[in-house]
Motif scaffolding. Structure first.
Motif: not given
Length: 145
Positions: A54-57, A96-99
């Motif tokens: 998901v996005t960081a926000a 989980w945030v994929d950078i």
């Protein structure tokens, strides 16, 4: 997006190249075993092993609601894979945030690590922890409902 899949694709192609030698000499069993090993390793470092990012926000919003940690990761990272595998089924409870997909997530990781994109970085109660022990991360999970 292509950067995410490059290491697994290169492993599959390498496996095919390595397996070609034994196959040409008539040792089809060895060729098959080698190719399957390369396929398994490619699968392990692919994004398919990790829960849907998901996005960081969105991760921060969900974490505020359910109290579960946020994990910043990137495909191909052996430490991220170690964390994911050692968490087992509990991994799906984290956010989980994929950078590589989320520039805002990458910026948060750089801010937490002195400008470096060191992953996994786990955010617990708005405090970043770089490459924590998987058992410690499991302890940070709220009791299952």
């Amino acid at each position: 997006m292509t950067r995410v899949w490059m290491p697994p694709v290169l492993l599959v192609l390498s496996g095919a190249a390595v397996a070609t030698g034994p196959a040409r000499s008539g040792d089809h069993a060895t060729a098959a075993v080698l190719f399957v090993l390369f396929l398994l390793f490619a699968g392990m470092i692919s994004p398919l092993v990790f829960p849907r990012p998901v996005t960081a926000a969105e991760a921060r919003r969900r974490s505020a609601a359910d109290g579960c940690p946020v994990v910043y990761w990137r495909p191909g990272c052996t430490y991220c894979l170690r964390l994911r595998l050692r968490l087992g089924r509990d991994a799906s409870r984290l956010h989980w945030v994929d950078i590589w997909r989320d520039p805002a997530g990458a910026a948060e990781v750089r801010a937490a690590n002195g400008g470096d994109e060191t992953v996994p970085t786990v955010l617990v109660a708005d405090r970043p922890h770089t490459n924590p022990d998987p058992s410690w991360v499991r302890e940070q999970l709220p009791p299952a409902a």
